[in-house]
Design an enzyme around this catalytic site. Structure first.
Site, PDB file in Angstrom:
ATOM      1  CG  HIS A   1      -9.887 -74.325 -84.327  1.00 17.54           C
ATOM      2  ND1 HIS A   1     -10.592 -75.415 -83.606  1.00 17.54           N
ATOM      3  CD2 HIS A   1      -8.743 -73.793 -83.433  1.00 17.54           C
ATOM      4  CE1 HIS A   1      -8.846 -75.855 -82.541  1.00 17.54           C
ATOM      5  NE2 HIS A   1      -8.358 -74.867 -82.688  1.00 17.54           N
TER       6      HIS A   1
ATOM      7  CD  GLU B   1      -7.005 -72.314 -80.265  1.00 15.48           C
ATOM      8  OE1 GLU B   1      -5.768 -72.267 -79.630  1.00 15.48           O
ATOM      9  OE2 GLU B   1      -7.604 -73.063 -81.050  1.00 15.48           O
TER      10      GLU B   1
ATOM     11  CG  HIS C   1      -5.266 -65.593 -96.882  1.00 15.29           C
ATOM     12  ND1 HIS C   1      -4.557 -65.828 -98.046  1.00 15.29           N
ATOM     13  CD2 HIS C   1      -6.435 -65.686 -97.603  1.00 15.29           C
ATOM     14  CE1 HIS C   1      -5.057 -66.603 -99.094  1.00 15.29           C
ATOM     15  NE2 HIS C   1      -6.177 -66.298 -98.852  1.00 15.29           N
TER      16      HIS C   1
ATOM     17  CD  GLU D   1      -8.458 -63.743-100.563  1.00 18.22           C
ATOM     18  OE1 GLU D   1      -9.174 -63.829-101.620  1.00 18.22           O
ATOM     19  OE2 GLU D   1      -8.598 -65.010 -99.852  1.00 18.22           O
TER      20      GLU D   1
END
Length: 139
Positions: free
Chosen positions: A5, A55, A73, A116
């Site tokens: 994550h 998260e 990003h 993005e």
């Protein structure tokens, strides 16, 4: 090695969940609250793809976070970049880099995290209002 994550700190949990879930379309997978550590963790993912998780870390004691752009990003492939950008714009989200090319756009979360959006497969044909829309702010 397996990707698990990406963690981003948020300052307003309700505002962030509204953005990531209601506007961007991610789903909450699980939540962990730590009274001893004074924080809440919420794991989100795109529906149907729980392998790439975000998260959200909410620290109960207020902190000032700066430099969201320094993070880089998050990136998501989307079925229809124009439809999602229209939905986001209609819900008050600034499209910082419009999808002029039918392929890529950038937005920011309430905490300044750059996101993005990439069109799945081939780019869509250029279309208005996106084709002539200028950038807004930084992305």
């Amino acid at each position: 090695m397996k990707y698990l994550h990406t963690m981003v700190r948020v300052t307003d949990l309700d505002e962030s969940l509204d953005f990531y879930c209601n506007k961007l379309g991610l789903a909450e997978l699980r939540r962990h609250e730590s009274p001893a550590g004074r924080y809440t963790l919420i794991f989100l993912a795109a529906p149907g793809d729980e392998t790439a998780q975000v998260e959200l870390t909410y620290n109960w004691d207020p902190e000032d976070y700066t430099g969201g752009r320094n993070f880089g990003h998050l990136a998501y492939a989307v079925d229809d970049i124009y439809a999602l950008c229209r939905k986001l714009k209609d819900n008050g989200v600034t499209i910082n880099r419009p999808p002029r090319d039918g392929h890529m756009a950038f937005i920011r979360s309430p905490d300044g995290i750059s996101i993005e959006l990439l069109q799945k497969g081939a780019p869509l044909p250029p279309a208005e209002p996106w084709a002539s829309m200028p950038n807004t702010g930084s992305w």
